[in-house]
Design a protein around this motif. Structure first.
Motif, PDB file in Angstrom:
ATOM      1  N   SER A 178     -20.619  11.785 -28.075  1.00  0.00           N
ATOM      2  CA  SER A 178     -20.136  10.408 -28.218  1.00  0.00           C
ATOM      3  C   SER A 178     -18.776  10.464 -28.874  1.00  0.00           C
ATOM      4  CB  SER A 178     -21.053   9.601 -29.144  1.00  0.00           C
ATOM      5  OG  SER A 178     -22.342   9.549 -28.613  1.00  0.00           O
ATOM      6  N   GLU A 189     -15.979   4.981 -35.422  1.00  0.00           N
ATOM      7  CA  GLU A 189     -16.904   4.040 -36.054  1.00  0.00           C
ATOM      8  C   GLU A 189     -18.354   4.544 -36.032  1.00  0.00           C
ATOM      9  OE1 GLU A 189     -15.862   4.095 -33.053  1.00  0.00           O
ATOM     10  OE2 GLU A 189     -16.774   2.677 -31.683  1.00  0.00           O
ATOM     11  N   LEU A 190     -18.627   5.684 -35.398  1.00  0.00           N
ATOM     12  CA  LEU A 190     -20.023   6.080 -35.170  1.00  0.00           C
ATOM     13  C   LEU A 190     -20.604   6.888 -36.321  1.00  0.00           C
ATOM     14  CD1 LEU A 190     -19.848   7.047 -31.387  1.00  0.00           C
ATOM     15  CD2 LEU A 190     -20.440   4.842 -32.427  1.00  0.00           C
ATOM     16  N   ILE A 249     -21.066   1.880 -37.182  1.00  0.00           N
ATOM     17  CA  ILE A 249     -22.315   1.521 -36.482  1.00  0.00           C
ATOM     18  C   ILE A 249     -23.021   2.822 -36.122  1.00  0.00           C
ATOM     19  CG2 ILE A 249     -21.450  -0.661 -35.497  1.00  0.00           C
ATOM     20  CD1 ILE A 249     -21.033   0.913 -32.850  1.00  0.00           C
ATOM     21  N   TYR A 250     -24.327   2.712 -35.878  1.00  0.00           N
ATOM     22  CA  TYR A 250     -25.059   3.921 -35.494  1.00  0.00           C
ATOM     23  C   TYR A 250     -24.798   4.268 -34.035  1.00  0.00           C
ATOM     24  CZ  TYR A 250     -27.482   3.921 -39.952  1.00  0.00           C
ATOM     25  OH  TYR A 250     -27.759   3.977 -41.285  1.00  0.00           O
ATOM     26  N   ASP A 251     -24.833   5.550 -33.773  1.00  0.00           N
ATOM     27  CA  ASP A 251     -24.578   6.085 -32.428  1.00  0.00           C
ATOM     28  C   ASP A 251     -25.843   5.910 -31.569  1.00  0.00           C
ATOM     29  OD1 ASP A 251     -24.071   7.560 -30.194  1.00  0.00           O
ATOM     30  OD2 ASP A 251     -23.763   9.469 -31.235  1.00  0.00           O
ATOM     31  N   THR A 252     -25.841   4.879 -30.750  1.00  0.00           N
ATOM     32  CA  THR A 252     -26.994   4.592 -29.884  1.00  0.00           C
ATOM     33  C   THR A 252     -26.948   5.447 -28.616  1.00  0.00           C
ATOM     34  OG1 THR A 252     -26.616   2.287 -30.518  1.00  0.00           O
ATOM     35  CG2 THR A 252     -28.268   2.672 -28.822  1.00  0.00           C
ATOM     36  N   ASN A 253     -25.764   5.607 -28.072  1.00  0.00           N
ATOM     37  CA  ASN A 253     -25.646   6.157 -26.712  1.00  0.00           C
ATOM     38  C   ASN A 253     -26.127   7.594 -26.580  1.00  0.00           C
ATOM     39  OD1 ASN A 253     -24.522   3.746 -26.232  1.00  0.00           O
ATOM     40  ND2 ASN A 253     -22.408   4.475 -26.075  1.00  0.00           N
ATOM     41  N   SER A 284     -19.482   9.395 -24.067  1.00  0.00           N
ATOM     42  CA  SER A 284     -19.530   7.930 -24.073  1.00  0.00           C
ATOM     43  C   SER A 284     -18.433   7.404 -24.965  1.00  0.00           C
ATOM     44  CB  SER A 284     -20.899   7.415 -24.522  1.00  0.00           C
ATOM     45  OG  SER A 284     -20.943   7.304 -25.920  1.00  0.00           O
ATOM     46  N   GLY A 285     -17.884   6.275 -24.553  1.00  0.00           N
ATOM     47  CA  GLY A 285     -16.785   5.650 -25.298  1.00  0.00           C
ATOM     48  C   GLY A 285     -15.445   6.221 -24.866  1.00  0.00           C
ATOM     49  N   GLY A 286     -14.418   5.451 -25.186  1.00  0.00           N
ATOM     50  CA  GLY A 286     -13.064   5.961 -24.958  1.00  0.00           C
ATOM     51  C   GLY A 286     -12.578   5.927 -23.526  1.00  0.00           C
ATOM     52  N   SER A 293     -12.346   2.812 -21.885  1.00  0.00           N
ATOM     53  CA  SER A 293     -11.880   1.456 -21.573  1.00  0.00           C
ATOM     54  C   SER A 293     -10.351   1.402 -21.663  1.00  0.00           C
ATOM     55  CB  SER A 293     -12.529   0.435 -22.504  1.00  0.00           C
ATOM     56  OG  SER A 293     -12.588   0.918 -23.807  1.00  0.00           O
ATOM     57  N   GLU A 308      -7.796   2.801 -24.606  1.00  0.00           N
ATOM     58  CA  GLU A 308      -8.193   4.144 -25.017  1.00  0.00           C
ATOM     59  C   GLU A 308      -8.056   5.124 -23.872  1.00  0.00           C
ATOM     60  OE1 GLU A 308     -11.571   4.179 -28.268  1.00  0.00           O
ATOM     61  OE2 GLU A 308     -12.082   2.938 -26.547  1.00  0.00           O
ATOM     62  N   GLY A 344     -18.487   2.677 -23.732  1.00  0.00           N
ATOM     63  CA  GLY A 344     -19.027   2.764 -25.087  1.00  0.00           C
ATOM     64  C   GLY A 344     -20.147   1.783 -25.378  1.00  0.00           C
ATOM     65  N   ASN A 345     -20.050   0.591 -24.817  1.00  0.00           N
ATOM     66  CA  ASN A 345     -21.099  -0.390 -25.120  1.00  0.00           C
ATOM     67  C   ASN A 345     -22.453   0.126 -24.642  1.00  0.00           C
ATOM     68  OD1 ASN A 345     -20.167  -2.827 -26.456  1.00  0.00           O
ATOM     69  ND2 ASN A 345     -18.716  -2.941 -24.745  1.00  0.00           N
ATOM     70  N   PRO A 346     -23.459   0.089 -25.514  1.00  0.00           N
ATOM     71  CA  PRO A 346     -24.717   0.768 -25.201  1.00  0.00           C
ATOM     72  C   PRO A 346     -25.414   0.304 -23.915  1.00  0.00           C
ATOM     73  CG  PRO A 346     -24.612   0.295 -27.530  1.00  0.00           C
ATOM     74  CD  PRO A 346     -23.414  -0.360 -26.917  1.00  0.00           C
TER      75      PRO A 346
HETATM   76  P1  AMP Z   1     -15.201   2.073 -26.395  1.00  0.00           P
HETATM   77  O1  AMP Z   1     -15.614   2.222 -24.952  1.00  0.00           O
HETATM   78  O2  AMP Z   1     -15.058   3.366 -27.090  1.00  0.00           O
HETATM   79  O3  AMP Z   1     -13.998   1.191 -26.495  1.00  0.00           O
HETATM   80  O4  AMP Z   1     -16.374   1.278 -27.100  1.00  0.00           O
HETATM   81  C1  AMP Z   1     -16.764  -0.004 -26.704  1.00  0.00           C
HETATM   82  C2  AMP Z   1     -17.751  -0.586 -27.699  1.00  0.00           C
HETATM   83  O5  AMP Z   1     -18.913   0.192 -27.716  1.00  0.00           O
HETATM   84  C3  AMP Z   1     -17.257  -0.635 -29.119  1.00  0.00           C
HETATM   85  O6  AMP Z   1     -17.745  -1.811 -29.727  1.00  0.00           O
HETATM   86  C4  AMP Z   1     -17.873   0.598 -29.751  1.00  0.00           C
HETATM   87  O7  AMP Z   1     -18.051   0.489 -31.141  1.00  0.00           O
HETATM   88  C5  AMP Z   1     -19.197   0.654 -29.043  1.00  0.00           C
HETATM   89  N1  AMP Z   1     -19.703   2.033 -28.962  1.00  0.00           N
HETATM   90  C6  AMP Z   1     -18.990   3.099 -28.535  1.00  0.00           C
HETATM   91  N2  AMP Z   1     -19.733   4.209 -28.565  1.00  0.00           N
HETATM   92  C7  AMP Z   1     -20.952   3.835 -29.030  1.00  0.00           C
HETATM   93  C8  AMP Z   1     -22.161   4.524 -29.307  1.00  0.00           C
HETATM   94  N3  AMP Z   1     -22.265   5.845 -29.082  1.00  0.00           N
HETATM   95  N4  AMP Z   1     -23.215   3.826 -29.778  1.00  0.00           N
HETATM   96  C9  AMP Z   1     -23.120   2.497 -29.989  1.00  0.00           C
HETATM   97  N5  AMP Z   1     -22.020   1.790 -29.743  1.00  0.00           N
HETATM   98  C10 AMP Z   1     -20.931   2.423 -29.287  1.00  0.00           C
END
Ligand code: AMP
Ligand code: MG
Length: 414
Positions: free
Chosen positions: A187, A191-192, A204-208, A253-255, A257, A260, A302-304
């Motif tokens: 991930s 913020e994770l 926030i906790y890492d859900t993905n 996951s994330g990054g 969008s 980013e 990133g959004n779960p």
């Molecule tokens: P991003 O795609 O990195 O811009 O993230 C989009 C949204 O998803 C943001 O609100 C992030 O905080 C959230 N997010 C990103 N990775 C995770 C994750 N592993 N678990 C939970 N939420 C996440």
């Protein structure tokens, strides 16, 4: 026309799936493993039966084995011996006699029917029969179920609770399967936080990673969990090359969008050929896919809810194809009425979380789980289906027909 030639163009789910699957070739390495270790694995070659099932002609009834031509209304046949399951008659059957026989016992050579004991009358040392049997009556023939050499399972078959006992019934102890896929997972995000640690300001906790890991385990992948990677250029570069060296598929996951993406994109451009897609589905618009030096790469949003949905709809079929499983089918869809109105704007295909229930008459209807934000992961724990709303459709009123894709917990559909 290339649907992604302009940055605003959206890729439909089917187009994205076609692109992904066109890159997937089944792993070629196979291994011979014990049947007791083979649950969830995929057969690399067809399995054939080394034996006849049943292995020998045997009785389907408790009764008497006879020769047809010896039986008549008046004949009393002497009982020349006994045959039990696991204890065959070893003597020599004499013409004009019968053999006491139990269910599952081998039918003695020379006899050609079994008469059930309810149709026999014991008279002294002999037996008289009240019927004239037909040839083969109450005899289960050798190979009647499965012939020696016959194919029992095709290649590309998943070994589960139906397939493994079948192989066991044939005495098969080893099976040739594709090796498991190695999938590296991480991930990204400053913020994770990992579970078990207190949340600091803004975390926030890492859900993905947790959700995707579970889904990978259900697919029987070997998971290489590389943890949480900070939004730091060097850290991201390092994790990508480490993942690429170890795995068949790398999932982040994330990054991905807008905003980013440029940053990740720059690193990925150095390491391979990656496309950043805007999918015409909601949730789950940004998605990255391509090839690193060795491994295929899937970048989940990133959004779960988006991460879970894009994994389910796109990454899972990709992994299944790579794994060699050839009997996978797209998730089943049915059409039902919605009992609640559904918010929708046209332009993207919606995968709303829904609750499918049957009323007293057995008719299925669906209702929404409520708020459909891509961050509302709790919607999955209430839902048992996606309500799939067509791309051009607008708001849906209660009572309208909708397409529904049922799933079990954590998006299992097969
Ligand atoms: P991003 O795609 O990195 O811009 O993230 C989009 C949204 O998803 C943001 O609100 C992030 O905080 C959230 N997010 C990103 N990775 C995770 C994750 N592993 N678990 C939970 N939420 C996440
Ligand atoms: Mg992020």
């Amino acid at each position: 026309m290339d649907c992604c030639s302009t940055s605003s163009a959206l890729l439909s789910l089917d187009q994205a799936l076609d692109k992904l699957l066109s890159q997937a070739t089944t792993v070629c390495q196979t291994e011979q493993i014990s049947l007791t270790q083979a649950a969830g694995r995929i057969t690399a070659q067809a399995a054939t039966s080394p034996i006849n099932v049943p292995p020998f002609a045997n009785s389907a009834m408790d009764g008497y084995a006879v020769r047809l031509s010896d039986v008549s209304e008046s004949a009393i046949l002497p009982v020349a011996g006994k045959a039990f399951a696991g204890q065959p008659f070893h003597g020599e059957w004499q013409q004009g006699s019968c053999i006491r026989i139990m269910t599952g016992a081998p039918v003695p050579a020379g006899t050609d029917a079994v008469i059930m004991q309810e149709q026999a009358e014991v008279i002294g040392d002999g037996v008289r029969f009240s019927i004239q049997p037909k040839a083969g009556q109450n005899i289960r023939l050798a190979g009647e179920d499965i012939r020696q050499g016959a194919e029992v399972l095709p290649a590309g078959c998943k070994l589960g609770a139906a397939e493994l006992p079948l192989l066991a019934s044939l005495g098969v102890a080893q099976v040739n399967v594709y090796r498991r896929l190695k999938v590296a997972l991480f991930s990204t995000g400053d913020e994770l936080q990992t579970i078990g640690q207190p949340l600091q300001d803004g975390q926030i906790y890492d859900t993905n990673r947790f959700a995707v890991r579970l889904m990978l385990e259900k697919l029987d992948c070997e998971v290489i969990d590389l943890g949480i990677i900070r939004d730091d250029e060097q850290a991201i570069r390092e994790v990508f090359s480490q993942a690429d060296n170890q795995a068949d598929v790398v999932i982040s996951s994330g990054g991905v969008s807008v905003g980013e993406a440029d940053y990740t994109k720059q690193i990925l451009d150095e390491l391979g050929e990656i496309s950043f897609w805007k999918l015409a589905i909601k949730p789950g618009k940004p998605f990255a896919f391509g090839k690193l030096n060795h491994a295929l790469f899937c970048g989940l949003p990133g959004n779960p809810v988006s991460a879970a949905l894009t994994f389910y709809q796109l990454v899972q079929p990709l992994l299944i194809k790579l794994s060699g499983y050839s009997q996978w089918q797209k998730p089943r869809q049915i059409t039902v009425k919605t009992t609640t109105p559904l918010k929708k704007t046209s332009g993207r295909m919606d995968f709303q979380r829904g609750i499918l229930t049957a009323n007293a008459q057995g008719e299925l209807t669906v209702k929404t789980t409520g708020h459909q934000g891509s961050h509302i992961f709790s919607s999955f724990s209430q839902a048992n289906c996606f309500i799939v709303l067509e791309r051009e459709r607008g708001a849906v009123a209660a009572g309208e027909w909708v397409t529904v894709e049922p799933f079990n917990h954590l998006l299992e559909n097969n």
